[in-house]
Design a protein around this motif. Structure first.
Motif, mmCIF file in Angstrom:
data_model
loop_
_atom_site.group_PDB
_atom_site.id
_atom_site.type_symbol
_atom_site.label_atom_id
_atom_site.label_comp_id
_atom_site.label_asym_id
_atom_site.label_seq_id
_atom_site.Cartn_x
_atom_site.Cartn_y
_atom_site.Cartn_z
ATOM 1 N N ASP A 149 -30.297 54.348 39.241
ATOM 2 C CA ASP A 149 -29.808 53.439 37.926
ATOM 3 C C ASP A 149 -28.398 53.038 38.138
ATOM 4 O O ASP A 149 -27.973 51.815 38.086
ATOM 5 C CB ASP A 149 -30.030 54.022 36.553
ATOM 6 C CG ASP A 149 -31.411 54.073 36.178
ATOM 7 O OD1 ASP A 149 -32.422 53.562 36.937
ATOM 8 O OD2 ASP A 149 -31.551 54.887 35.201
ATOM 9 N N ARG A 150 -27.593 53.841 38.657
ATOM 10 C CA ARG A 150 -26.125 53.584 38.640
ATOM 11 C C ARG A 150 -25.848 52.695 40.003
ATOM 12 O O ARG A 150 -25.153 51.663 40.172
ATOM 13 C CB ARG A 150 -25.206 54.758 39.105
ATOM 14 C CG ARG A 150 -25.021 55.623 37.540
ATOM 15 C CD ARG A 150 -23.949 56.671 37.706
ATOM 16 N NE ARG A 150 -24.230 57.855 38.496
ATOM 17 C CZ ARG A 150 -24.789 58.945 38.101
ATOM 18 N NH1 ARG A 150 -25.595 58.832 36.832
ATOM 19 N NH2 ARG A 150 -25.275 59.940 39.159
ATOM 20 N N GLY A 151 -26.855 52.954 41.042
ATOM 21 C CA GLY A 151 -26.813 52.130 42.322
ATOM 22 C C GLY A 151 -27.219 50.803 41.970
ATOM 23 O O GLY A 151 -26.666 49.788 42.571
ATOM 24 N N LEU A 152 -28.344 50.710 41.269
ATOM 25 C CA LEU A 152 -28.731 49.278 41.006
ATOM 26 C C LEU A 152 -27.666 48.488 40.002
ATOM 27 O O LEU A 152 -27.428 47.497 40.399
ATOM 28 C CB LEU A 152 -30.052 49.354 40.150
ATOM 29 C CG LEU A 152 -31.503 49.883 41.147
ATOM 30 C CD1 LEU A 152 -32.341 50.171 40.094
ATOM 31 C CD2 LEU A 152 -31.640 48.663 41.909
ATOM 32 N N ILE A 153 -27.060 49.160 39.273
ATOM 33 C CA ILE A 153 -25.900 48.618 38.563
ATOM 34 C C ILE A 153 -24.750 48.370 39.381
ATOM 35 O O ILE A 153 -24.083 47.197 39.215
ATOM 36 C CB ILE A 153 -25.476 49.453 37.152
ATOM 37 C CG1 ILE A 153 -26.656 49.701 36.449
ATOM 38 C CG2 ILE A 153 -24.223 48.853 36.604
ATOM 39 C CD1 ILE A 153 -26.354 50.693 35.254
ATOM 40 N N ALA A 154 -24.414 49.061 40.270
ATOM 41 C CA ALA A 154 -23.385 48.934 41.062
ATOM 42 C C ALA A 154 -23.816 47.427 42.087
ATOM 43 O O ALA A 154 -22.905 46.591 42.222
ATOM 44 C CB ALA A 154 -23.009 49.995 41.790
ATOM 45 N N LEU A 155 -24.906 47.590 42.491
ATOM 46 C CA LEU A 155 -25.389 46.429 43.189
ATOM 47 C C LEU A 155 -25.389 45.110 42.650
ATOM 48 O O LEU A 155 -25.041 44.227 43.112
ATOM 49 C CB LEU A 155 -26.914 46.702 43.858
ATOM 50 C CG LEU A 155 -27.505 45.682 44.515
ATOM 51 C CD1 LEU A 155 -26.924 45.415 45.965
ATOM 52 C CD2 LEU A 155 -29.101 46.048 44.985
ATOM 53 N N GLN A 156 -25.832 45.241 41.236
ATOM 54 C CA GLN A 156 -25.601 43.929 40.544
ATOM 55 C C GLN A 156 -24.259 43.475 40.206
ATOM 56 O O GLN A 156 -23.912 42.152 40.476
ATOM 57 C CB GLN A 156 -26.407 44.209 39.169
ATOM 58 C CG GLN A 156 -27.997 44.428 39.116
ATOM 59 C CD GLN A 156 -28.525 44.805 37.695
ATOM 60 O OE1 GLN A 156 -27.771 44.835 37.192
ATOM 61 N NE2 GLN A 156 -29.816 44.775 37.563
ATOM 62 N N ALA A 157 -23.498 44.391 40.291
ATOM 63 C CA ALA A 157 -21.900 43.992 40.179
ATOM 64 C C ALA A 157 -21.358 43.546 41.459
ATOM 65 O O ALA A 157 -20.769 42.328 41.358
ATOM 66 C CB ALA A 157 -21.159 45.199 39.794
ATOM 67 N N CYS A 158 -21.969 43.960 42.337
ATOM 68 C CA CYS A 158 -21.637 43.525 43.976
ATOM 69 C C CYS A 158 -21.928 41.949 44.045
ATOM 70 O O CYS A 158 -21.196 41.039 44.497
ATOM 71 C CB CYS A 158 -21.875 44.291 45.066
ATOM 72 S SG CYS A 158 -20.951 45.964 44.986
ATOM 73 N N GLN A 159 -23.353 41.784 43.621
ATOM 74 C CA GLN A 159 -24.003 40.544 43.679
ATOM 75 C C GLN A 159 -23.373 39.494 43.029
ATOM 76 O O GLN A 159 -22.996 38.517 43.385
ATOM 77 C CB GLN A 159 -25.643 40.547 43.519
ATOM 78 C CG GLN A 159 -26.358 41.519 44.602
ATOM 79 C CD GLN A 159 -27.597 41.741 44.175
ATOM 80 O OE1 GLN A 159 -27.889 41.855 43.007
ATOM 81 N NE2 GLN A 159 -28.466 41.830 45.185
ATOM 82 N N ALA A 160 -22.995 39.846 41.712
ATOM 83 C CA ALA A 160 -21.982 39.143 40.855
ATOM 84 C C ALA A 160 -20.858 38.645 41.396
ATOM 85 O O ALA A 160 -20.348 37.572 41.145
ATOM 86 C CB ALA A 160 -21.967 39.538 39.373
#
Length: 171
Positions: A149-160
């Motif tokens: 979950d933390r990895g997905l949230i970090a990935l979403q932050a990077c994509q944004a």
């Protein structure tokens, strides 16, 4: 030898004419140079104003981008905090045996038992066989999913972040 006054007078007139012509040319070229200097100063002023306007526009773009990135960072930080709180609550509930994780078992591996499993309170899965997980295994599963979950949230932050920097390329 006597210098004829007429010759001296003619030389003086020629010299006076040359000096007058020289002065007239000086005034004319001086006026042209002054006009050229004025036009050059106006052009430089216009270029300076255009550069200042362009610089202000770039600063405004940068400020807007920084504000969008700050808002995005705040949003993703809140998501991360909420996910961590939810995961901590789940770990606490698993540790206190308030919550037990279970898995569905394959009907063929249930030992050929044809008796339906008892449904838990409020459950409706009458024909499924479930096995409870050991609390230590459940904690490890929660830890693994927490990392995901933390990895997905970090990935979403990077994509944004990338989308904010280059919006036309990634839309």
């Amino acid at each position: 030898m006597a210098v004829p006054w007429k010759a001296v007078g003619a030389i003086v007139l020629v010299l006076a004419g040359a000096a007058g012509a020289w002065q007239l040319q000086d005034w004319r070229y001086g006026k042209q140079l002054a006009e050229q200097a004025r036009l050059h100063a106006e052009t430089l002023n216009q270029l300076t104003m255009a550069a200042a306007t362009a610089q202000q526009a770039e600063q405004d773009k940068r400020l807007a981008l920084e504000q969008r990135l700050a808002a995005s960072d705040k949003t993703h930080s809140e998501k991360m905090t909420n996910a961590q709180k939810d995961q901590a609550l789940l770990r606490d509930r698993l540790a206190t045996s308030d919550l037990r994780l279970s898995v569905l078992l394959d009907a063929g591996s249930a030992g050929g038992c044809s008796v339906p499993a008892t449904a838990g309170p409020g459950g409706v899965d009458h024909a499924t066989v479930r096995a409870r997980l050991d609390p230590a295994h459940a904690q490890r599963i929660v830890a693994i999913t927490s990392e995901g979950d933390r990895g997905l949230i970090a990935l979403q932050a990077c994509q944004a972040y990338v989308r904010a920097l280059a919006p036309s390329r990634y839309e």
